[in-house]
Design a protein around this motif. Structure first.
Motif, short mmCIF file in Angstrom:
data_model
loop_
_atom_site.label_atom_id
_atom_site.label_comp_id
_atom_site.label_asym_id
_atom_site.label_seq_id
_atom_site.Cartn_x
_atom_site.Cartn_y
_atom_site.Cartn_z
N ASP A 140 0.82 -1.21 0.00
CA ASP A 140 0.00 0.00 0.00
C ASP A 140 0.85 1.26 0.00
OD1 ASP A 140 0.88 -0.09 2.72
OD2 ASP A 140 -0.86 1.11 3.29
N LEU A 149 -7.87 -6.65 8.07
CA LEU A 149 -8.41 -7.52 7.04
C LEU A 149 -9.69 -6.99 6.43
CD1 LEU A 149 -7.91 -10.97 8.77
CD2 LEU A 149 -6.45 -9.90 7.09
N TYR A 184 -10.52 -5.85 2.44
CA TYR A 184 -9.64 -6.47 1.46
C TYR A 184 -9.84 -7.99 1.39
CZ TYR A 184 -7.01 -2.07 1.62
OH TYR A 184 -6.64 -0.76 1.56
N THR A 185 -10.38 -8.59 2.42
CA THR A 185 -10.42 -10.04 2.52
C THR A 185 -11.69 -10.61 1.93
OG1 THR A 185 -9.13 -9.90 4.54
CG2 THR A 185 -10.23 -11.98 4.11
N VAL A 217 -8.56 -15.72 -3.21
CA VAL A 217 -8.64 -14.66 -2.20
C VAL A 217 -7.84 -13.46 -2.67
CG1 VAL A 217 -7.96 -14.04 0.16
CG2 VAL A 217 -9.10 -16.22 -0.27
N ASP A 218 -6.69 -13.73 -3.32
CA ASP A 218 -5.87 -12.65 -3.87
C ASP A 218 -6.65 -11.87 -4.94
OD1 ASP A 218 -3.85 -13.59 -2.30
OD2 ASP A 218 -2.88 -14.72 -3.89
N TYR A 270 -9.86 -11.35 -5.16
CA TYR A 270 -10.81 -10.46 -4.49
C TYR A 270 -10.11 -9.20 -4.00
CZ TYR A 270 -14.62 -9.03 -1.37
OH TYR A 270 -15.63 -8.32 -0.75
N SER A 271 -8.97 -9.38 -3.32
CA SER A 271 -8.24 -8.24 -2.79
C SER A 271 -7.78 -7.31 -3.91
CB SER A 271 -7.02 -8.73 -1.99
OG SER A 271 -7.42 -9.59 -0.94
N VAL A 325 -10.54 -5.05 -5.05
CA VAL A 325 -10.77 -3.94 -4.13
C VAL A 325 -9.71 -2.85 -4.33
CG1 VAL A 325 -10.85 -3.27 -1.69
CG2 VAL A 325 -11.91 -5.41 -2.44
N VAL A 326 -8.46 -3.28 -4.54
CA VAL A 326 -7.37 -2.32 -4.75
C VAL A 326 -7.62 -1.50 -6.02
CG1 VAL A 326 -4.91 -2.09 -5.29
CG2 VAL A 326 -5.64 -3.63 -3.46
N CYS A 341 -10.72 1.37 0.99
CA CYS A 341 -11.90 0.54 0.82
C CYS A 341 -12.83 0.60 2.02
CB CYS A 341 -11.50 -0.92 0.56
SG CYS A 341 -10.63 -1.70 1.94
N THR A 357 -14.53 -9.49 -7.48
CA THR A 357 -15.16 -9.59 -6.16
C THR A 357 -16.45 -10.39 -6.20
OG1 THR A 357 -16.22 -7.43 -6.56
CG2 THR A 357 -14.16 -7.44 -5.31
#
Length: 602
Positions: free
Chosen positions: A416, A446, A449-450, A464-465, A467-468, A471-472, A482, A536
């Motif tokens: 970040d 978490l 982002y999770t 899971v990556d 999804y994160s 969001v990024v 977020c 997502t």
């Protein structure tokens, strides 16, 4: 029919006698049976056509011919590609290993005939019980589990349902466990149903170009999809990189089963290990007895706190308990010189412990009960996580004026820091500097982002990556975190806000207001928002990161497959949005003719 020998001097009755013998011999042997197992499970065509049809058809024909040649030479898996033109073709075919070479080729030929119905589509697939064929315009050989994976159940119900279900579950569990450890990622075996004469037959197979871990992940999803089938007499699970099937009727011969016992830890090798273990254990017991007496006779020494060792934090041992004094010394009394950053629940310092290992020490405030709750939650949660893209919790210290967490040290800093310092993507994101808060005010690292399946159910995968990452992307577009509320609603998180804007076609309102509208194109914003929302989706619809890269590099729009409403996790860890599970197996008939986009997202 066998031919009649043309022997000179034979009379007519001798020829008739030979013909009768030939008929009897043929009847006793019986005809040679063949079963290419071309029961169709799934097919689909890409929604996009090749551009240069001459090159495309030439390339596709060449790859099919190459694969057929390989299968004819007694192999059950083949790939081929023609990639030096504007319309490349990558193709893969695989037969179940129990098929004879002739049946394998026949199954492939049937797949080729059916897949040609896709005409100029630049990608297509056909999946039979006995084989599958797939081609694409780019490489896909390492793909494992993809959106569109599904279980398919028969209509017949097996007898003695309880015993049958138990036999199926046990057999499939064993196959999923051992198949990734077998050289060619294939196993076929049987298991009797307790209390009856019935038998369960099952096979598991992965594409030979995937990794062992990829095969394991794919079969785990397949096993999950097929679990709704019993007590149906037969079930199959299909995915991009694997295949799983069971039946109460034999679909391979008894001499084609795989001995999976050695891979489960049984067999002679285990007996040898037991003997060796017994000898070593007996000697070890004597040493333990001697050591106990020596310890008992020596004077007792004062107890000291266990010193943390970065090499001692393993998955079996769990987090190490560090002494507060050691960590205070390692961070030079938590000096500003060693300070790495600060967050909503504490500050982070660089620490050099006495074995010369560098760690990151997070000091939590101890003035509130919430801080203590955060500490206990974070230790309990993160100490159980082992993921290549997450830093590991090495240990903690709870004896002292501060609660301390010890993490792996990241020499290059956190992602970040770069996202919010460097201007990227549209030429001007970044209202947050390196000293900005890393966490939201609730103190959770978490939240936001999770992916929901991990935050709520603890299911961890590479998706899971994805999804994160989605969001990024939204953070980059909007220029805000977020977990920040929008101007009008302080509890509405960024993902939910983005979906509402997209749903009413006002996604442009998501863009950071500090940007000049002349510095970006509206269509680019829309594409990125769509990719972020696709990332997502529910895990069964979510693309892999390799597919996300293809989407980012592609000039094509996502309008033909718009994203669904994402799954949200609110501040109370409640899930809303698209909470659907994997496609139900009862929809097998519609799945067999599903569109190509299920596997590729295109």
């Amino acid at each position: 029919m066998m031919g009649i020998p043309a022997v000179a001097g034979w009379s007519s009755w001798q020829r008739r006698w030979w013909r009768m013998v030939a008929i009897l011999l043929f009847a006793s042997v019986g005809p040679v049976t063949s079963d290419p197992q071309t029961n169709l499970l799934n097919r689909g065509c890409s929604q996009y056509n090749a551009t240069n049809l001459s090159d495309f058809f030439s390339n596709r024909n060449a790859t099919f011919a190459d694969i057929r040649s390989q299968l004819t030479n007694s192999t059950h898996f083949a790939t081929a590609q023609q990639s030096r033109t504007s319309d490349p073709v990558y193709a893969m075919a695989q037969c179940r290993n129990y098929l004879a070479t002739a049946d394998c080729v026949a199954c492939f030929d049937a797949a080729v005939s059916l897949i040609r119905n896709c005409s100029a589509a630049n990608g297509a697939r056909v999946i039979y019980d006995g084989c599958f064929l797939r081609y694409e315009s780019n490489g896909f050989y390492d793909q494992t589990t993809q959106p569109g994976n599904v279980g398919i159940c028969s209509n017949q119900t097996a007898s003695q349902a309880t015993a049958f279900n138990a036999a199926v579950e046990g057999l499939l569990t064993d196959l999923v466990s051992v198949t990734p450890r077998i050289n060619d990622f294939y196993a076929a075996t049987t298991r009797g149903v307790i209390g009856s004469s019935a038998t369960v037959y099952a096979v598991a197979q992965c594409a030979e170009t995937v990794s062992e871990s990829g095969c394991q992940d794919c079969l785990a999803v397949a096993n999950s999809n097929i679990q709704s089938c019993p007590p149906r007499a037969e079930g199959s699970a299909i995915d991009s990189g694997c295949f799983l099937r069971y039946s109460d009727t034999s679909f391979f011969s008894d001499n084609q089963t795989t001995n999976i016992t050695p891979f489960l830890g049984g067999g002679e090798s285990s007996k040898k290990k037991a003997i060796i273990g017994g000898v070593v254990g007996g000697g070890g017991l004597l040493l333990l007895i001697v050591a106990f007496f020596i310890w008992y006779l020596l004077p007792e020494k004062p107890k000291v706190a266990q010193r943390g060792n970065i090499l001692g934090a393993t998955e079996l041992q769990g987090p190490v308990t560090y002494s507060y004094k050691d960590l205070k010394s390692a961070t030079k009394n938590f000096s500003e010189e060693y300070k790495l950053g600060e967050g909503g629940s504490g500050d982070v310092y660089k620490g050099i412990i006495k074995n010369a290992s560098v760690v990151a020490v997070k000091k939590l405030a101890v003035t509130t009960n919430r801080a203590k709750s955060d500490f206990e939650r974070e230790v309990r949660l993160i100490s159980n996580v082992h993921h290549r893209n997450l830093i590991r919790l090495l240990g903690c210290s709870s004896k002292g004026p501060d609660l301390l967490l010890v993490y792996e040290y990241m020499g290059n800093g956190s992602l970040d820091r770069f996202l919010y310092v460097i201007c990227i993507c549209f030429g001007g994101w970044g209202r947050f500097n390196a000293n900005g808060r890393h966490e939201n005010e609730k103190g959770s690292t978490l939240k936001g982002y999770t992916a929901p399946e991990y935050a709520i159910q603890g299911q961890l995968s590479e998706k899971v990556d994805t999804y994160s990452f989605g969001v990024v992307i939204l953070e980059i577009i909007s220029g805000r975190r977020c977990t920040e509320g929008n101007i009008t609603n302080d509890i509405e998180f960024l993902l939910e806000h983005a979906w509402k804007l997209y749903e009413i076609d006002t996604y442009s309102r998501l863009v950071d207001e500090t940007l000049d509208p002349n510095d970006y194109r509206a269509e680019d914003v829309k594409k990125l928002v769509e990719i972020a929302l696709l990332c997502t989706q529910h895990v069964s619809l979510r693309p892999t990161m390799s597919e996300v890269v293809v989407l980012l590099l592609s000039d094509r729009s996502l309008e033909q497959k718009p994203p669904r409403r994402p799954t949200f996790v609110d501040s109370d860890n409640k899930i809303s949005g698209d909470t659907s599970t994997y496609t139900n197996s009862s929809t097998a008939n519609s799945v067999a003719t599903a569109t190509y986009t299920e596997f590729t997202g295109r």
